[in-house]
Design a protein around this motif. Structure first.
Motif, PDB file in Angstrom:
ATOM      1  N   ASP A   1       0.833  -1.211   0.000  1.00 50.68           N
ATOM      2  CA  ASP A   1       0.000   0.000   0.000  1.00 50.68           C
ATOM      3  C   ASP A   1       0.863   1.254   0.000  1.00 50.68           C
ATOM      4  O   ASP A   1       0.569   2.223  -0.712  1.00 50.68           O
ATOM      5  CB  ASP A   1      -0.938   0.023   1.217  1.00 50.68           C
ATOM      6  CG  ASP A   1      -2.062  -0.986   1.117  1.00 50.68           C
ATOM      7  OD1 ASP A   1      -2.315  -1.496   0.006  1.00 50.68           O
ATOM      8  OD2 ASP A   1      -2.686  -1.275   2.158  1.00 50.68           O
ATOM      9  N   LEU A   2       1.930   1.241   0.779  1.00 49.84           N
ATOM     10  CA  LEU A   2       2.845   2.377   0.829  1.00 49.84           C
ATOM     11  C   LEU A   2       3.501   2.592  -0.525  1.00 49.84           C
ATOM     12  O   LEU A   2       3.595   3.734  -1.009  1.00 49.84           O
ATOM     13  CB  LEU A   2       3.906   2.147   1.910  1.00 49.84           C
ATOM     14  CG  LEU A   2       4.942   3.249   2.108  1.00 49.84           C
ATOM     15  CD1 LEU A   2       4.269   4.551   2.523  1.00 49.84           C
ATOM     16  CD2 LEU A   2       5.979   2.816   3.136  1.00 49.84           C
ATOM     17  N   ASP A   3       3.939   1.526  -1.162  1.00 45.46           N
ATOM     18  CA  ASP A   3       4.550   1.616  -2.488  1.00 45.46           C
ATOM     19  C   ASP A   3       3.564   2.204  -3.497  1.00 45.46           C
ATOM     20  O   ASP A   3       3.925   3.068  -4.309  1.00 45.46           O
ATOM     21  CB  ASP A   3       5.015   0.230  -2.938  1.00 45.46           C
ATOM     22  CG  ASP A   3       5.777   0.276  -4.246  1.00 45.46           C
ATOM     23  OD1 ASP A   3       6.712   1.101  -4.354  1.00 45.46           O
ATOM     24  OD2 ASP A   3       5.439  -0.515  -5.157  1.00 45.46           O
ATOM     25  N   LYS A   4       2.332   1.762  -3.444  1.00 47.46           N
ATOM     26  CA  LYS A   4       1.293   2.267  -4.350  1.00 47.46           C
ATOM     27  C   LYS A   4       1.052   3.758  -4.112  1.00 47.46           C
ATOM     28  O   LYS A   4       0.964   4.546  -5.054  1.00 47.46           O
ATOM     29  CB  LYS A   4       0.001   1.475  -4.133  1.00 47.46           C
ATOM     30  CG  LYS A   4      -1.129   1.869  -5.047  1.00 47.46           C
ATOM     31  CD  LYS A   4      -2.357   1.017  -4.771  1.00 47.46           C
ATOM     32  CE  LYS A   4      -3.533   1.495  -5.575  1.00 47.46           C
ATOM     33  NZ  LYS A   4      -4.751   0.754  -5.260  1.00 47.46           N
TER      34      LYS A   4
ATOM     35  N   LYS B   1       1.827   9.457  -5.738  1.00 43.83           N
ATOM     36  CA  LYS B   1       2.321  10.794  -5.432  1.00 43.83           C
ATOM     37  C   LYS B   1       3.430  11.188  -6.403  1.00 43.83           C
ATOM     38  O   LYS B   1       3.543  12.352  -6.780  1.00 43.83           O
ATOM     39  CB  LYS B   1       2.787  10.884  -3.983  1.00 43.83           C
ATOM     40  CG  LYS B   1       1.656  10.873  -3.006  1.00 43.83           C
ATOM     41  CD  LYS B   1       2.112  11.145  -1.608  1.00 43.83           C
ATOM     42  CE  LYS B   1       0.878  11.178  -0.708  1.00 43.83           C
ATOM     43  NZ  LYS B   1       1.171  11.663   0.605  1.00 43.83           N
ATOM     44  N   GLY B   2       4.265  10.239  -6.802  1.00 41.39           N
ATOM     45  CA  GLY B   2       5.327  10.512  -7.750  1.00 41.39           C
ATOM     46  C   GLY B   2       4.772  10.916  -9.099  1.00 41.39           C
ATOM     47  O   GLY B   2       5.274  11.818  -9.764  1.00 41.39           O
TER      48      GLY B   2
ATOM     49  N   LYS C   1       5.197  14.673 -11.063  1.00 45.10           N
ATOM     50  CA  LYS C   1       5.717  14.787 -12.407  1.00 45.10           C
ATOM     51  C   LYS C   1       4.757  15.502 -13.331  1.00 45.10           C
ATOM     52  O   LYS C   1       5.154  16.076 -14.326  1.00 45.10           O
ATOM     53  CB  LYS C   1       6.016  13.395 -12.962  1.00 45.10           C
ATOM     54  CG  LYS C   1       7.213  12.751 -12.317  1.00 45.10           C
ATOM     55  CD  LYS C   1       7.466  11.385 -12.904  1.00 45.10           C
ATOM     56  CE  LYS C   1       8.624  10.706 -12.198  1.00 45.10           C
ATOM     57  NZ  LYS C   1       8.872   9.358 -12.710  1.00 45.10           N
ATOM     58  N   ALA C   2       3.465  15.437 -13.025  1.00 45.59           N
ATOM     59  CA  ALA C   2       2.454  16.047 -13.899  1.00 45.59           C
ATOM     60  C   ALA C   2       2.357  17.509 -13.736  1.00 45.59           C
ATOM     61  O   ALA C   2       2.943  18.391 -13.538  1.00 45.59           O
ATOM     62  CB  ALA C   2       1.091  15.468 -13.586  1.00 45.59           C
TER      63      ALA C   2
END
Length: 119
Positions: free
Chosen positions: A105-108, A113-114, A118-119
């Protein structure tokens, strides 16, 4: 299914416990008759109320019968002789599974957020 997803509730219905392990409620009732350690409380209506400890007993019984392939007699003997060992293993497996789910879940979340940055 070996993974239990407990929510910190005080009591679980027999249906909830059966769903945790992917078995029928009749299987849980049968195990209750066969294994002395499994004694859930019953309310005034006679509905079974399983505590976290009862769920752990079911998990150990499930593991012995369905995963390890023990016979009923073999599982009963194993529970009498080494229940605390099996319980420790089950707790460790649950902890590892919860940690794994947390990290996934943390990785997701971090990936989402990453993408947003970037957007």
């Amino acid at each position: 299914m070996e993974e239990t997803k407990t929510t910190g509730k005080f009591y679980y219905s027999i249906g909830e416990v059966a769903d945790m392990f992917g078995v029928n409620t009749s299987m849980i009732r049968y195990w209750e008759k066969e294994f002395d350690v499994l004694r859930p409380r019953k309310n005034k209506k006679g509905n079974r109320l399983f505590t976290e400890r009862d769920v752990r007993y079911v998990h150990v019984i499930y593991h012995l019968l369905k995963v390890k392939g023990y016979t009923l007699a073999g599982a009963k003997l194993a529970l009498k002789e080494k229940f605390s060992d099996y319980e420790e293993r089950i707790i460790m497996l649950e902890t590892l599974e919860n940690t794994r789910n947390f990290l996934l879940d943390l990785d997701k979340t971090l990936a989402e957020k990453g993408k947003a940055i970037k957007a």
